[in-house]
Design a protein around this motif. Structure first.
Motif, PDB file in Angstrom:
ATOM      1  N   ASP A 252       0.763  -1.277  -0.055  1.00 44.51           N
ATOM      2  CA  ASP A 252       0.005   0.096  -0.084  1.00 44.51           C
ATOM      3  C   ASP A 252       1.020   1.243  -0.133  1.00 44.51           C
ATOM      4  N   GLY A 256       0.312   1.421  -3.468  1.00 50.10           N
ATOM      5  CA  GLY A 256      -1.091   1.414  -3.551  1.00 50.10           C
ATOM      6  C   GLY A 256      -1.726   0.442  -3.689  1.00 50.10           C
ATOM      7  N   LEU A 257      -2.961   0.248  -2.993  1.00 47.88           N
ATOM      8  CA  LEU A 257      -3.718  -1.029  -3.132  1.00 47.88           C
ATOM      9  C   LEU A 257      -4.624  -1.075  -4.485  1.00 47.88           C
TER      10      LEU A 257
END
Length: 262
Positions: A252, A256-257
């Motif tokens: 994340d 980033g997810l």
């Protein structure tokens, strides 16, 4: 409108609490000062973590899970990345059949995949005396995650970028190394991390394909709880969850997810 918003927020909060509550209970149970697993804990103590770290059985199982997870993640990435490139950029007919073949290990019940692999290794190789069947089984079930994340990254990358590199004189390999790979790096690394997590926490494949005298951490936890019921198992579970959450946080923070959206 406000009532609907509050109801939505309340419902989502209840779902998160429901999902997180078992982990919180295990965390507190691992710090129980008593001799048995209990909640609420009778007191605060970290001695069960020392018991886990000092147990040769648990540590051998932990490091075996780490080694198998790393090897499975590398192999799944090495196979899944070219498979995703072939599927997105070159395959024109039989696309759904190819995609189903790659994703079938996660579409079918995992226990059926494990039983099928066990029959295969027993018939072809005469059993599972080495770690190779276990590793192959873990690659089979983690390959779809590497394939999906790289596929998602390729769809987010315009094909015109590769065409521009080719028009400027770059060959296929140089175009892949200099252009394609850096742009899909987030998908490749995310797929590798997800593959490691799925391998590290796997039960069904490990239970049926492990060699005699070896065991992974989830199987060791299962065997331990059959005869002992002290908080060492909770400490081992907490460390396993902490490792998984750390890897997800790293994904994340770096990419980033969004990188794991399929």
């Amino acid at each position: 409108m406000r009532v609907r918003r509050f109801a939505l927020v309340g419902s989502v909060s209840m779902v998160y609490v429901f999902l997180a509550l078992p982990t919180v209970i295990v965390l507190f149970a691992s710090m129980n000062a008593g001799e048995y697993l209990a909640f609420p804990p009778a007191g605060f103590s970290l001695r069960w973590y020392r018991s886990f770290l000092g147990s040769s059985q648990f540590m051998d199982a932990f490091w075996l899970s780490v080694r198998i997870g790393i090897a499975a993640a590398l192999l799944a990435t090495l196979i899944g990345t070219p498979a995703a490139i072939f599927y997105v950029r070159f395959l024109r007919t039989g696309r759904e059949e190819f995609r189903f073949a790659i994703l079938s290990p996660i579409l079918l019940p995992e226990v059926l995949t494990a039983i099928a692999l066990l029959f295969f290794f027993n018939q072809v190789f005469g059993g599972t005396q080495t770690l190779a069947p276990l590793l192959i089984g873990h690659v089979v079930i983690t390959l779809p995650f590497a394939f999906l994340t790289v596929t998602s990254a390729l769809y987010n990358m315009p094909a015109s970028v590769e065409e521009a590199a080719r028009s400027l004189g770059a060959g296929p390999w140089k175009s892949f190394v200099k252009i394609t790979l850096p742009l899909i790096r987030s998908g490749v690394i995310t797929g590798a991390v997800l593959a490691f997590i799925m391998s590290f926490d796997n039960v069904n494949i490990s239970l049926l394909l492990k060699a005699v005298g070896t065991t992974t951490l989830p199987i060791q936890l299962f065997d331990y709880l059959r005869y002992d019921f002290d908080p060492t198992a909770a400490a081992a579970s907490t460390i396993s969850v902490a490792l998984t959450m750390t890897l997800l946080v790293v994904i994340d923070r770096i990419y980033g997810l969004w990188a794991v959206r399929f």
